[in-house]
Scaffold this motif. Structure first.
Motif, PDB file in Angstrom:
ATOM      1  N   LYS A   1     -21.306  74.333  49.934  1.00 24.83           N
ATOM      2  CA  LYS A   1     -19.906  74.301  50.378  1.00 24.83           C
ATOM      3  C   LYS A   1     -19.692  73.142  51.341  1.00 24.83           C
ATOM      4  O   LYS A   1     -20.458  72.967  52.299  1.00 24.83           O
ATOM      5  CB  LYS A   1     -19.551  75.635  51.042  1.00 24.83           C
ATOM      6  CG  LYS A   1     -18.088  75.745  51.459  1.00 24.83           C
ATOM      7  CD  LYS A   1     -17.887  75.476  52.919  1.00 24.83           C
ATOM      8  CE  LYS A   1     -16.424  75.339  53.291  1.00 24.83           C
ATOM      9  NZ  LYS A   1     -16.219  75.161  54.715  1.00 24.83           N
TER      10      LYS A   1
ATOM     11  N   GLY B   1      -9.609  78.620  57.462  1.00 29.86           N
ATOM     12  CA  GLY B   1     -11.073  78.646  57.492  1.00 29.86           C
ATOM     13  C   GLY B   1     -11.675  79.429  56.340  1.00 29.86           C
ATOM     14  O   GLY B   1     -12.884  79.653  56.281  1.00 29.86           O
TER      15      GLY B   1
ATOM     16  N   ASP C   1     -15.144  79.108  53.744  1.00 27.18           N
ATOM     17  CA  ASP C   1     -16.484  79.659  54.004  1.00 27.18           C
ATOM     18  C   ASP C   1     -16.634  80.982  53.254  1.00 27.18           C
ATOM     19  O   ASP C   1     -17.661  81.258  52.628  1.00 27.18           O
ATOM     20  CB  ASP C   1     -16.686  79.950  55.504  1.00 27.18           C
ATOM     21  CG  ASP C   1     -16.756  78.692  56.350  1.00 27.18           C
ATOM     22  OD1 ASP C   1     -17.086  77.626  55.799  1.00 27.18           O
ATOM     23  OD2 ASP C   1     -16.482  78.782  57.557  1.00 27.18           O
TER      24      ASP C   1
HETATM   25 MG    MG Z   1     -14.189  75.668  58.431  1.00 24.02          MG
END
Ligand code: MG
Ligand code: ASP
Length: 405
Positions: free
Chosen positions: A7, A151, A154
């Motif tokens: 990632k 975010g 993830d």
């Molecule tokens: Mg991040």
């Protein structure tokens, strides 16, 4: 041969050169004989800009259209990344969440992943193709694209790693791992080779902002081995793993701090059943998160109640308590936002006594007053005056033997 999900966060794909660099990383894993799936974030700053555009048009914008807009950031990166891989001679194709599909619930803007259909990806990976998947998004029950909250890529990567039964999920970011404490405060902070999920969660929730907390929760539940590493160097990162995988577990893994703290003391509350409920009920209803709580009973049948909360919630909490004054019948309220929370974290505490007393003694030696204490199975937290934050973190880092040689 291993199966790896790689990632890349926003700074790792910030421009075309960076994308080429990461494509080469993928290429070398493929050449080593591994099966690789890639998950990408939007290029650095892009999501902020897209969110800004929605807000400028309407503060109360439709969450489904917000998702339509912000999901494009990752779509651009996935396509570019696939092109870069192809240019390097690696067979690749981009996948948007809805094409796989990554199925989410219907909470547009803050959706949760429900399931991932991994069969087609696995089939292609087995014949050497690299899927490049858009992080941060999936397909909602209404048939529209949904994003996972800021975010969230993830979490996409960890969920994909679980669905593909990957041996590892490598998270490339702009820090090179998880440290014993903030290296900006303690020069002698050390990068941890390994940390447990539980410790990572505690450190993440008290300020070490490396991974989205949800992604760590999911990794823990699905037993996905996570590695945090920098896309700017080739140094090994930090592995986030099960407790059993760590031999010679240190008692304390790390020290975290949070300056986003405020303290409220409600004085002389009548000491009878239902008072805590009357006090904290309205706060909970207004989504004010209360953290540490202490209660002291005085001889006259009243009690002082002190609790901590996030600085930004302080004005709202004061208002709510003022509104409830008559119902509760307290004498007064004092508030202080010049406080910080210092936490010592380590799974070794379960089997070792004396961690808390070392903390108290160390702070006493520096003449730092402890205002509130709270503990969990693997954490001891204290509230202190904000001006002592750095002194306390440094002293504790030394006291627990964490300083680098
Ligand atoms: Mg991040
Ligand atoms: N691009 C999204 C964000 O900035 C998701 C992510 O990068 O994890 O929040």
């Amino acid at each position: 041969m291993a199966r790896i999900v790689m990632k890349f966060g926003g700074t790792s794909v910030a421009d075309l050169d960076r994308i080429r660099t990461q494509a080469r990383r993928v290429e070398s894993e493929v050449e080593a004989g591994h099966e690789v799936a890639v998950v990408v974030s939007a290029m650095a700053g892009v999501t902020d800009e897209l969110v800004g555009w929605c807000q400028q048009l309407s503060a109360l914008h439709d969450a489904r259209e917000y998702d339509t807009v912000v999901a494009t950031g990752e779509q651009v990166t996935a396509g570019l990344f696939a092109i870069a891989l192809q240019a390097a001679g690696v067979e690749a194709r981009s996948w948007q969440g809805w094409q796989i599909p990554i199925v989410t619930d219907g909470a547009h803007g803050a959706a949760r992943i429900r399931s991932i259909e991994g069969k087609e990806l696995l089939r292609r990976m087995a014949i050497g193709q690299v899927p490049v998947v858009t992080g941060f998004q999936g397909l909602a029950p209404d048939g529209r694209v949904a994003t996972l909250g800021r975010g969230g890529s993830d979490t996409s990567a960890v969920a994909l790693a679980a669905a593909l039964r990957a041996d590892r999920c490598d998270i490339y970011t702009d820090v090179d791992g998880v440290y014993t404490t903030d290296p900006r405060i303690v020069v002698k902070a050390r990068k941890l080779a390994r940390i447990t999920y539980e410790e990572m969660l505690e450190l993440a929730s008290v300020g070490a902002k490396v991974l989205q907390t949800r992604s760590v929760e999911l990794a823990m539940k699905a037993r996905v081995r996570l590695q945090v590493l920098s896309s700017f160097t080739d140094a090994p990162g930090t592995l986030v793993v099960d407790e059993e995988e760590i031999v010679e577990q240190p008692v304390v893994a790390g020290i975290a701090y949070s300056r986003d703290e405020a303290k409220i003391t409600v004085r002389r509350v009548p000491d009878r059943p239902g008072i805590a409920a009357a006090l904290f009920g309205p706060l909970a209803a207004a989504n004010v998160n209360v953290d540490m709580i202490v209660q002291n009973v005085a001889a006259d049948g009243t009690t002082d109640l002190t609790f901590t909360l996030s600085k930004s919630d302080l004005p709202r909490a004061r208002q709510l308590l003022a509104d409830a004054r008559e119902a509760i019948g307290y004498a007064g309220i004092t508030a202080d936002s010049d406080v910080a929370k210092i936490s010592v974290v380590g799974v070794g505490m379960r089997s070792h006594a004396g961690v808390a007393s070392t903390m108290f003694r160390t702070l006493a030696e520096k003449a730092i007053n402890i205002q509130v204490i709270s503990t969990s199975e693997i954490k001891v937290s204290v509230l202190i005056g904000a001006e002592y934050t750095e002194l306390a973190v440094r002293a504790l880092h030394t006291a627990y033997g964490l300083d680098a040689a």
